[in-house]
Design a protein around this motif. Structure first.
Motif: not given
Length: 127
Positions: A1-13, A48-57, A115-120
Motif C-alpha cells: 500500500f501507499a497511504a497517508t499517515p492518517d490512514g487514507k489508502i492512495l495506491g495498491l501494488r 491507483a492500483a497495479f496487479c501482476s499475476v504469474k500462473g504456475v503448474y 482496475f476498470g471494474f464498475e461497481y453499480d
C-alpha cells in the motif's frame, strides 16, 4: 500500500504467484487468465492500483484450490482485508476506523475501480 499517515489508502501494488494446478483446465469464466483476482481492491476507494499475476503448474488439482469455482476471488478478498489489517496495525489505528475511512462512499456509485471494474451500487458504511 501507499497511504497517508492518517490512514487514507492512495495506491495498491500486488504481485501474485498463482497455483493453477497440474493441468490447464482453464475453468476461468472470464477473459482474465488469473480469474477475478483483479477485484483485489475490494470495497475500497483506491485511486491507483497495479496487479501482476504469474500462473504456475503444480502437482495439485486444476485451479490449485480445495474449494470449487473461486476464480481467485477468495484469495483477492483475503489479500486486501489482510493488507488493511496490517496497515491499521502499522499506523496504530483501529481496523474498523481505517476501513470506514477508505470505503467507497454511497455517493460515488456507480464507481469504476482503478482496475476498470464498475461497481453499480453499494452502501458499505451503513452495512
Amino acid at each position: 500500500f501507499a497511504a497517508t499517515p492518517d490512514g487514507k489508502i492512495l495506491g495498491l501494488r500486488v504481485h501474485v504467484l498463482a497455483d493453477h494446478g497440474a493441468f490447464d483446465a482453464c475453468a476461468d469464466p472470464t477473459k482474465f487468465p488469473a480469474g477475478m483476482f483483479h477485484i483485489c481492491s475490494g470495497s475500497y476507494d483506491i485511486a491507483a492500483a497495479f496487479c501482476s499475476v504469474k500462473g504456475v503448474y503444480t502437482n495439485k488439482a486444476p485451479g490449485g484450490v480445495s474449494y470449487r469455482c473461486s476464480f481467485r476471488v477468495t484469495e483477492a478478498v483475503y489479500l486486501i482485508e489482510r493488507m488493511v489489517d496490517v496497515l491499521a496495525q502499522k499506523l496504530g489505528m483501529d481496523k474498523a476506523e481505517i476501513r470506514a475511512k477508505n470505503f467507497i462512499r454511497k455517493e460515488q456509485f456507480p464507481y469504476t475501480s482503478a482496475f476498470g471494474f464498475e461497481y453499480d451500487s453499494g452502501d458499505y458504511h451503513t452495512a
